[in-house]
Motif scaffolding. Structure first.
Motif, PDB file in Angstrom:
ATOM      1  N   ARG A  64       0.802  -1.302   0.215  1.00 37.11           N
ATOM      2  CA  ARG A  64      -0.199   0.232  -0.154  1.00 37.11           C
ATOM      3  C   ARG A  64       1.111   0.929  -0.170  1.00 37.11           C
ATOM      4  N   LEU A  65       0.856   1.295  -0.242  1.00 36.55           N
ATOM      5  CA  LEU A  65       1.367   3.293  -1.677  1.00 36.55           C
ATOM      6  C   LEU A  65       1.056   4.546  -0.381  1.00 36.55           C
ATOM      7  N   GLY A  66      -0.208   4.373  -0.135  1.00 34.25           N
ATOM      8  CA  GLY A  66      -1.366   5.773   0.150  1.00 34.25           C
ATOM      9  C   GLY A  66      -2.646   4.976   0.303  1.00 34.25           C
ATOM     10  N   GLN A  67      -3.629   5.900   0.757  1.00 35.88           N
ATOM     11  CA  GLN A  67      -5.181   6.095   0.635  1.00 35.88           C
ATOM     12  C   GLN A  67      -5.504   7.338   1.252  1.00 35.88           C
ATOM     13  N   GLY A  68      -6.394   8.174  -0.493  1.00 36.97           N
ATOM     14  CA  GLY A  68      -7.627   8.896  -0.650  1.00 36.97           C
ATOM     15  C   GLY A  68      -8.730   9.222  -0.219  1.00 36.97           C
ATOM     16  N   GLN A  69      -9.544   9.666   0.119  1.00 32.67           N
ATOM     17  CA  GLN A  69     -10.200   9.662   0.076  1.00 32.67           C
ATOM     18  C   GLN A  69     -11.009   8.582  -0.913  1.00 32.67           C
ATOM     19  N   THR A  70     -10.647   8.075  -2.006  1.00 30.59           N
ATOM     20  CA  THR A  70     -11.872   7.512  -3.131  1.00 30.59           C
ATOM     21  C   THR A  70     -11.517   6.790  -3.487  1.00 30.59           C
ATOM     22  N   GLY A  71      -9.861   5.703  -2.862  1.00 30.88           N
ATOM     23  CA  GLY A  71      -9.623   4.846  -3.108  1.00 30.88           C
ATOM     24  C   GLY A  71      -8.378   4.505  -2.667  1.00 30.88           C
ATOM     25  N   ALA A  72      -7.548   3.454  -2.527  1.00 28.55           N
ATOM     26  CA  ALA A  72      -6.598   3.334  -1.747  1.00 28.55           C
ATOM     27  C   ALA A  72      -5.639   2.442  -2.529  1.00 28.55           C
ATOM     28  N   VAL A  73      -3.698   3.208  -2.888  1.00 28.00           N
ATOM     29  CA  VAL A  73      -2.924   2.367  -4.092  1.00 28.00           C
ATOM     30  C   VAL A  73      -1.859   2.115  -3.653  1.00 28.00           C
TER      31      VAL A  73
ATOM     32  N   ASP B  76       7.096  -0.408 -12.981  1.00 27.82           N
ATOM     33  CA  ASP B  76       6.591  -0.664 -12.024  1.00 27.82           C
ATOM     34  C   ASP B  76       5.675   0.539 -11.693  1.00 27.82           C
ATOM     35  N   VAL B  77       4.317  -0.114 -11.008  1.00 30.49           N
ATOM     36  CA  VAL B  77       3.432   0.980 -11.651  1.00 30.49           C
ATOM     37  C   VAL B  77       2.449   0.826  -9.976  1.00 30.49           C
ATOM     38  N   ALA B  78       1.316   1.688 -10.175  1.00 32.85           N
ATOM     39  CA  ALA B  78       0.667   2.350  -8.747  1.00 32.85           C
ATOM     40  C   ALA B  78      -0.446   1.996  -9.533  1.00 32.85           C
ATOM     41  N   VAL B  79      -0.851   1.166  -8.677  1.00 30.59           N
ATOM     42  CA  VAL B  79      -2.649   0.555  -9.283  1.00 30.59           C
ATOM     43  C   VAL B  79      -3.532   1.015  -8.191  1.00 30.59           C
ATOM     44  N   LYS B  80      -4.937   2.132  -8.448  1.00 28.82           N
ATOM     45  CA  LYS B  80      -5.149   2.676  -7.515  1.00 28.82           C
ATOM     46  C   LYS B  80      -6.932   1.839  -7.685  1.00 28.82           C
ATOM     47  N   ARG B  81      -7.775   1.113  -6.647  1.00 32.51           N
ATOM     48  CA  ARG B  81      -8.180   0.505  -6.636  1.00 32.51           C
ATOM     49  C   ARG B  81      -9.587   1.588  -5.934  1.00 32.51           C
ATOM     50  N   PHE B  82     -10.517   2.605  -6.100  1.00 30.69           N
ATOM     51  CA  PHE B  82     -11.727   2.673  -5.976  1.00 30.69           C
ATOM     52  C   PHE B  82     -12.188   2.277  -5.178  1.00 30.69           C
TER      53      PHE B  82
ATOM     54  N   SER C 196       3.987  11.602  -2.968  1.00 28.65           N
ATOM     55  CA  SER C 196       3.997  12.597  -3.563  1.00 28.65           C
ATOM     56  C   SER C 196       4.837  14.877  -3.382  1.00 28.65           C
ATOM     57  N   LEU C 197       4.149  14.725  -3.926  1.00 24.04           N
ATOM     58  CA  LEU C 197       4.343  16.263  -3.668  1.00 24.04           C
ATOM     59  C   LEU C 197       4.291  16.566  -1.534  1.00 24.04           C
ATOM     60  N   SER C 198       3.028  16.038  -1.272  1.00 15.44           N
ATOM     61  CA  SER C 198       2.249  17.002   0.222  1.00 15.44           C
ATOM     62  C   SER C 198       2.965  15.609   0.874  1.00 15.44           C
ATOM     63  N   GLN C 199       3.652  14.271   0.397  1.00 12.59           N
ATOM     64  CA  GLN C 199       4.681  13.519   1.741  1.00 12.59           C
ATOM     65  C   GLN C 199       5.843  14.479   2.104  1.00 12.59           C
ATOM     66  N   HIS C 200       6.332  15.377   1.062  1.00 17.62           N
ATOM     67  CA  HIS C 200       7.625  15.238   1.663  1.00 17.62           C
ATOM     68  C   HIS C 200       7.531  17.173   2.206  1.00 17.62           C
ATOM     69  N   LEU C 201       6.264  17.853   1.678  1.00 15.78           N
ATOM     70  CA  LEU C 201       6.329  19.376   2.210  1.00 15.78           C
ATOM     71  C   LEU C 201       5.917  18.590   3.438  1.00 15.78           C
ATOM     72  N   PHE C 202       4.451  18.177   4.168  1.00 11.25           N
ATOM     73  CA  PHE C 202       4.267  18.389   5.101  1.00 11.25           C
ATOM     74  C   PHE C 202       4.597  16.665   5.947  1.00 11.25           C
ATOM     75  N   ALA C 203       5.500  16.296   5.322  1.00  7.52           N
ATOM     76  CA  ALA C 203       6.173  15.077   6.449  1.00  7.52           C
ATOM     77  C   ALA C 203       6.857  15.366   8.080  1.00  7.52           C
TER      78      ALA C 203
ATOM     79  N   THR D  65      -3.404  19.330  -6.692  1.00  9.80           N
ATOM     80  CA  THR D  65      -3.157  19.311  -5.056  1.00  9.80           C
ATOM     81  C   THR D  65      -2.016  19.218  -4.394  1.00  9.80           C
ATOM     82  N   ALA D  66      -1.701  19.522  -3.575  1.00  8.80           N
ATOM     83  CA  ALA D  66      -0.594  18.263  -3.426  1.00  8.80           C
ATOM     84  C   ALA D  66      -0.029  16.839  -3.942  1.00  8.80           C
ATOM     85  N   SER D  67      -1.282  16.650  -2.991  1.00  6.18           N
ATOM     86  CA  SER D  67      -1.381  15.077  -2.526  1.00  6.18           C
ATOM     87  C   SER D  67      -1.496  14.643  -4.378  1.00  6.18           C
ATOM     88  N   ASN D  68      -1.686  15.485  -5.391  1.00  8.22           N
ATOM     89  CA  ASN D  68      -1.949  15.084  -6.833  1.00  8.22           C
ATOM     90  C   ASN D  68      -0.460  14.965  -7.423  1.00  8.22           C
TER      91      ASN D  68
END
Ligand SMILES: Nc1ncnc2c1ncn2[C@@H]1O[C@H](COP(=O)(O)OP(=O)(O)OP(=O)(O)O)[C@@H](O)[C@H]1O
Length: 389
Positions: free
Chosen positions: A90-99, A113-119, A172-179, A218-221
Motif C-alpha cells: 500500500r502506497l497511500g490512501q485517499g478519499q476515493t480509493g487506495a493505491v 513498476d506501477v501504482a494501482v489505484k483501487r476506487f 507525492s509532493l505533500s509527503q515531502h512538504l508536510f512530513a 493539490t500537493a497530494s496529486n
C-alpha cells in the motif's frame, strides 16, 4: 473483462499480447512472471472515435503522443499487487480509493513498476462504460509532466474500477512538504521546489491546451519522479461521487470549487504558496500557527497580508534560509533564490485572485516561470474585493 462486461468497443487481441507474454516469460522478476502466468488479458483497446495522436506544445516529446491504453483483468491486477497486500504494497490512501505498488508488463512488453489505484465507488455496468469511454478520450493527456496512465481494470465481483499508473519513486509532493521535521521533507531544497512548481505548471498547461481541466490540483496529486520532475496525477475523476463530494468542499480560499480552468489555476496558486512557504493551505501545520499568522484563516490570506505590508518574502519557508529581511539581504545564490521565491509568491497570489477572470492563464504562468528575465505578474497592492454573481 471486456467480453464479460459486454463493452461496446472492439477489443483487439493483437499479436502484441503474445509478444508481451513472451517478453515477460523471459524475465526473472518473479512479480512479472506472476503476472504472465495469470491469464494475459491486458489487451490494447482500439479507439475508433478518439483523436489522432497529438504532440504537446509544452515540449513533452514522445510521451505526449497517444499511447495504447490497456485493459487488465482483475486476476492480473491482483497478482501484480500481491493480492493488494496492504502491509507491503500500500502506497497511500485517499478519499476515493487506495493505491498499491505492483509490477506489470508495459505497452512495449517491458516490465514496469506501477501504482494501482483501487476506487471505493461501486459502479453500475452503464457507469463503467461511460468511465472507460472518458478514459479512452483522455489517453492523449500523456505528457512528461503528467503521470502516465497505462490502463484500467474492472473487478466484476466488487464492481470497482482500478487505474494503473506509472509508479513514482518519490511519492507525492505533500509527503515531502508536510512530513514534519527530521523527515524526507529536508530533501526539498529550493532548486527542487522551483523545478516542481515549473513542472506542475507545464503539466497543467498540457491539460488546458487540450481543452481539458484537471479538476483537483493539490500537493497530494502532484507526484515526484526519480529525478524530482513533477507529474500531475489523479485526474478525470468527475465520474466519482466521492471525488465530486470532495471537490465541492471549501477550497483553500473558501470558494466553492467547480471544475474549470480558472479553478485549476486557483488551486495551482494555492499549491505554489504551499511549496514556497512549506505550510498547508489551511495553515493547519503547527497547532494553530504562530505569531500573527494565527489571525488568518488560510495561507493565501496570510500571504496577501504580508504582500500588503511589503514583506511578502517572510512567507518563504524559514528552513530554506532565503527570507532574511528582504531579498537584498542575502548574498550570491541565496539572493537569486530570494528573487525567484518572491516571484513565485506573486505568481501564487495572482493565481489566487478572487475574480476568476483576473487570474493568469496557465500558459502565462509557464512563461513567467521559464526564465529569470520574465517579470513577475502584476499583483494588486492588497487583496481585491470580489463578489461572485
Ligand atoms: N503513481 C504513484 N506512484 C507512487 N505513489 C503514488 C502514486 N499515486 C499515488 N501514490 C501515493 O498514494 C497516496 C494516495 O494517493 P491518492 O491518489 O489516493 O491520494 P489523494 O489525492 O489523497 O486521493 P483522493 O483523490 O482519493 O482523495 C499519494 O499521496 C502517494 O503517496
Amino acid at each position: 473483462m471486456g467480453a464479460s462486461m459486454g463493452f461496446p468497443w472492439p477489443v483487439m487481441r493483437s499479436d502484441q499480447s503474445s509478444e508481451r507474454a513472451a517478453a515477460g516469460a523471459k524475465r526473472s522478476n518473479p512479480e512479472s512472471l506472476l503476472v504472465v502466468t495469470a491469464d494475459i488479458s491486458a489487451t490494447p483497446l482500439s479507439f475508433p472515435s478518439s483523436p489522432s495522436p497529438v504532440t504537446s506544445s509544452t515540449g513533452g516529446g514522445v510521451e505526449s503522443s497517444a499511447l495504447p491504453l490497456w485493459e487488465y483483468s482483475g486476476d492480473e491486477l491482483a497478482a501484480a499487487t500481491g493480492r493488494y497486500d496492504g502491509a507491503r504494497r500500500r502506497l497511500g490512501q485517499g478519499q476515493t480509493g487506495a493505491v498499491f505498488r505492483g509490477t506489470l508488463l508495459g505497452h512495449d512488453g517491458v516490465a514496469v513498476d506501477v501504482a494501482v489505484k483501487r476506487f471505493h465507488d461501486i459502479l453500475s455496468e452503464e457507469k463503467m462504460r461511460l468511465v472507460c469511454r472518458d478514459l479512452r478520450a483522455r489517453r492523449f493527456l500523456q505528457d512528461r509532466n503528467v503521470v502516465r496512465l497505462h490502463g484500467y481494470g474492472f473487478c466484476v465481483r466488487y464492481r470497482k474500477l482500478h487505474l494503473v499508473y506509472d509508479y513514482m519513486p518519490h511519492g507525492s509532493l505533500s509527503q515531502h512538504l508536510f512530513a514534519g521535521a527530521g523527515s524526507s521533507a529536508a530533501i526539498l531544497s529550493w532548486d527542487r521546489r522551483s523545478k516542481i512548481i515549473a513542472g506542475a505548471a507545464r503539466g497543467l498547461h498540457h491539460f488546458h491546451s487540450h481543452g481539458a481541466v484537471h479538476g483537483c490540483v493539490t500537493a497530494s496529486n502532484i507526484l515526484i519522479d526519480n529525478d524530482f520532475t513533477a507529474r500531475l496525477g489523479d485526474f478525470g475523476y468527475s465520474w466519482s461521487r466521492r471525488f465530486r463530494r470532495r471537490c465541492t468542499s471549501p477550497a483553500p480560499t473558501g470558494d466553492i470549487v467547480r471544475m474549470s480552468s480558472e479553478t485549476d489555476v486557483l488551486c495551482f496558486g494555492a499549491v505554489v504558496l504551499e511549496v514556497v512557504s512549506g505550510r498547508r493551505s489551511d495553515l493547519d501545520d503547527s497547532g494553530g500557527g504562530d505569531g500573527d499568522r494565527r489571525r488568518f484563516r488560510s495561507l493565501v490570506e496570510w500571504v496577501w497580508a504580508l504582500h500588503e505590508a511589503g514583506r511578502i518574502l517572510e512567507a518563504a519557508d524559514a528552513t530554506l534560509g532565503i527570507a532574511a529581511g528582504d531579498d537584498g539581504g542575502c548574498g550570491g545564490g541565496r539572493r537569486r533564490d530570494a528573487v525567484e521565491a518572491k516571484k513565485m509568491l506573486l505568481v501564487g497570489l495572482a493565481c489566487s485572485h478572487p475574480d476568476p477572470k483576473q487570474r493568469p492563464k496557465i500558459r502565462d504562468v509557464v512563461e513567467i516561470l521559464k526564465s529569470d528575465g520574465v517579470q513577475p505578474p502584476k499583483v494588486p497592492p492588497s487583496k481585491p474585493k470580489y463578489q461572485e454573481r
